[in-house]
Structure formats: C-alpha cells, structure tokens
Scaffold this active site. Structure first.
Site, PDB file in Angstrom:
ATOM      1  N   ASP A  52      61.285 -13.002  25.220  1.00  0.00           N
ATOM      2  CA  ASP A  52      62.036 -12.590  24.021  1.00  0.00           C
ATOM      3  C   ASP A  52      63.361 -13.345  23.949  1.00  0.00           C
ATOM      4  O   ASP A  52      63.798 -13.791  22.892  1.00  0.00           O
ATOM      5  CB  ASP A  52      62.298 -11.082  24.056  1.00  0.00           C
ATOM      6  CG  ASP A  52      61.020 -10.290  24.275  1.00  0.00           C
ATOM      7  OD1 ASP A  52      60.050 -10.542  23.553  1.00  0.00           O
ATOM      8  OD2 ASP A  52      60.989  -9.434  25.177  1.00  0.00           O
ATOM      9  N   HIS A  95      60.322  -4.093  25.845  1.00  0.00           N
ATOM     10  CA  HIS A  95      59.576  -5.278  25.432  1.00  0.00           C
ATOM     11  C   HIS A  95      58.494  -4.807  24.449  1.00  0.00           C
ATOM     12  O   HIS A  95      57.320  -4.690  24.762  1.00  0.00           O
ATOM     13  CB  HIS A  95      58.940  -5.975  26.637  1.00  0.00           C
ATOM     14  CG  HIS A  95      58.086  -7.144  26.249  1.00  0.00           C
ATOM     15  ND1 HIS A  95      58.606  -8.247  25.625  1.00  0.00           N
ATOM     16  CD2 HIS A  95      56.762  -7.359  26.356  1.00  0.00           C
ATOM     17  CE1 HIS A  95      57.621  -9.102  25.372  1.00  0.00           C
ATOM     18  NE2 HIS A  95      56.491  -8.581  25.808  1.00  0.00           N
TER      19      HIS A  95
END
Length: 304
Positions: free
Chosen positions: A159, A187
C-alpha cells in the site's frame, strides 16, 4: 562468507512466492554475502507443484542458496528459523463471509504461531502477508508467547509503495523522490494513505506534498480511493492478483526489518505527529474495523 540463515516462505507453491523466491535467493533482500537455507512450506496437495518450484530454484544456480527444503510439515519448516515470511493463507472464495475467512485463517495462524514458539529461534523475525494480514499477524503473535511481539509485523508496504508511486506519477518524479508517506490502519479498503507529513524532492529541494501538488481535492479523494482499491483494480485487469508488486513490497519490508538503521536492527514508533480532522475521521474508521476483526479472531482463538 557468514553463516547461512534459515528463511521460511509459506504458501511457497503460490503466485506471490513464485515472484518472491528468486529475489530472496539472489541476495537482493539479505545482502550479496549472506548465504541462505530456503525452506518452502505448503499444503500436501501442492507438493507436486512445489517440486517444480524446487527444480527451478536449482536451475537458477544461485551461489548464495546453500540448500532448499520443500515440506508440508510444520515441525520441519519452522525449525531454527531466522526469518519466517508467512504468505500462505486461506483465500476468500465466492460467497464467503469475512467472518468465515477470519475463522479459517485463525486456525492456520494459531497453528503456525505455535510452531514458531516451539521450533524457531527466539530472535526470529516474522512477516505476515496472508490476508487478513493485520489480524493474522496478531493471531500468530498471541500463539507464540515466547517470541517478542515486536518481532512480528505484517505487510503494508505494498500500500505504501502504491501511494508513493501515485504521488510520483502525478508530479512526474521517481518514487525515490517521495518520502514519509504513511498508511494507517487495516490492509483493506478502509486503510488510510496519508501524505500530510510526506515530502517530495523537486528541483533539488524538499517540499510538502500538499504544497507541491496544490490539488487538495485529488489528495483527499481520488488518490485515497485509488490506493485503497488498487488490489481490486489489478485483479479486474489481470484476472489474477498482484503478485509481482506484492513480492517486491515483501522484499522491501524484509530488507528494512533485517538491516534497520546501521546501529541496530530495531524499529520504533514515530510519535507526536499532528493529526487533522480529515485524517482522524479516516483513522477512526479503519481502527474500528481492526478492533472488530480482533474481537472476532479472539473469539475463534479461544474456541479453536
């Protein structure tokens, strides 16, 4: 040459591992003078595929690879480990509720945590990739009480890399010119990519990202959703999940955990960052999801 280190990759017959193993074996992660004993773990039905992976690793003729061990047994896989990269997990199948997914993964990571506790070195560094990664990491850590909890981390670097790349693309610079990007929370699609503290190098000097871009609505809107939903976008386009970028992120994460700063191999919390109302709202949302996941996992953990 130093002594070989033992590195385990689970889910070793899978897509991400296929992109990851070569980089571990060629010295990109632990250094060009660090020999490695690579341990590959997968479930019994995947052992045929794993044999093929083993053949390919042999055919790469990598000088740092002292030995490769392929197994479906936890007592073999977790023995004397220096590093455990836990990629394997139960994938979400169509029609599967998030709770069912959580339950299946609590079982896996409880077992692997117990194996780490019983067989691995107490100094082992554990990196959890299999989703839901944050909660799986917590489950593994709770199941390995004799290993310091700061030795456990889960993958958010993908990410982070996605966020850096979006900023770099928008400004026409390289990802290396962007620093101090933060990913807060889970996440999942509630994660919050935060560039309030990020800096970018433009014409040789560092400028805040908000100041450099002068496009607050993009930074608070499309930028956030693009990073949050990037995994789904890759699946839609490729019909397969993002394995190459995930493997690269694992390498970045493990290298930083392993080498840390030159003085020591530890990490620390950055404290005292000012948080604005927009950020606080996004952070609270993802924290709520994490707390709910944690509570469900603990329920399953006590009954597992």
């Amino acid at each position: 040459m130093s002594e070989p280190i033992r590195v385990l990759v689970t889910g070793a017959a899978g897509q991400i591992a296929y992109s990851l193993l070569y980089s571990i074996g060629n010295g990109s992660v632990f250094g060009k003078d660090q020999p490695i004993i690579l341990v590959l773990l997968d479930i019994t039905p995947m052992m045929g595929v794993l044999d093929g992976v083993l053949m390919e690793l042999q055919d790469c003729a990598l000088p740092l690879l002292k030995d490769v061990i392929a197994t479906d047994k936890e007592d073999v896989a977790f023995k004397d480990l220096d590093v455990a990269i836990l990629v394997g997990s139960m994938p979400r199948r169509e029609g599967m509720e998030r709770k069912d997914l959580l339950k299946a993964n609590v079982k896996i990571f409880k077992s692997q945590g117990a194996a780490l506790d019983k067989y691995a070195k107490k100094s082992v560094k554990v990196i959890v990739v299999g989703n839901p990664a944050n909660t799986n990491c917590l489950t593994a850590s709770k199941s390995a009480p004799s290993i310091p909890k700061e030795n456990f981390s889960c993958l958010t670097r993908l990410d982070h890399n996605r966020a850096k790349a979006q900023i770099a693309l928008k400004l026409g610079v390289t990802a290396n010119d962007v620093k101090n990007v933060i990913i807060w929370g889970n996440h999942s699609s509630t994660q919050y990519p935060d560039v309030n503290h990020a800096k970018v190098k433009l014409q040789g000097k560092e400028v805040g990202v908000y100041e450099a871009l002068k496009d607050d609505s993009w930074l608070k809107g499309e930028f956030v959703t693009t990073v949050q939903q990037r995994g789904a976008a890759v699946i839609k386009a490729r019909k397969l999940s993002s394995a190459m970028s995930a493997a690269k992120a694992i390498c970045d994460h493990v290298r930083d955990i392993w080498f840390g700063t030159p003085e020591n191999k530890t990490w620390k919390f950055v404290e005292g960052l000012p948080i604005n109302d927009f950020s606080r709202e996004k952070m609270d949302l993802t924290a709520k999801e994490l707390t709910e996941e944690k509570e469900s996992a603990f329920e399953f953990l006590s009954s597992a």
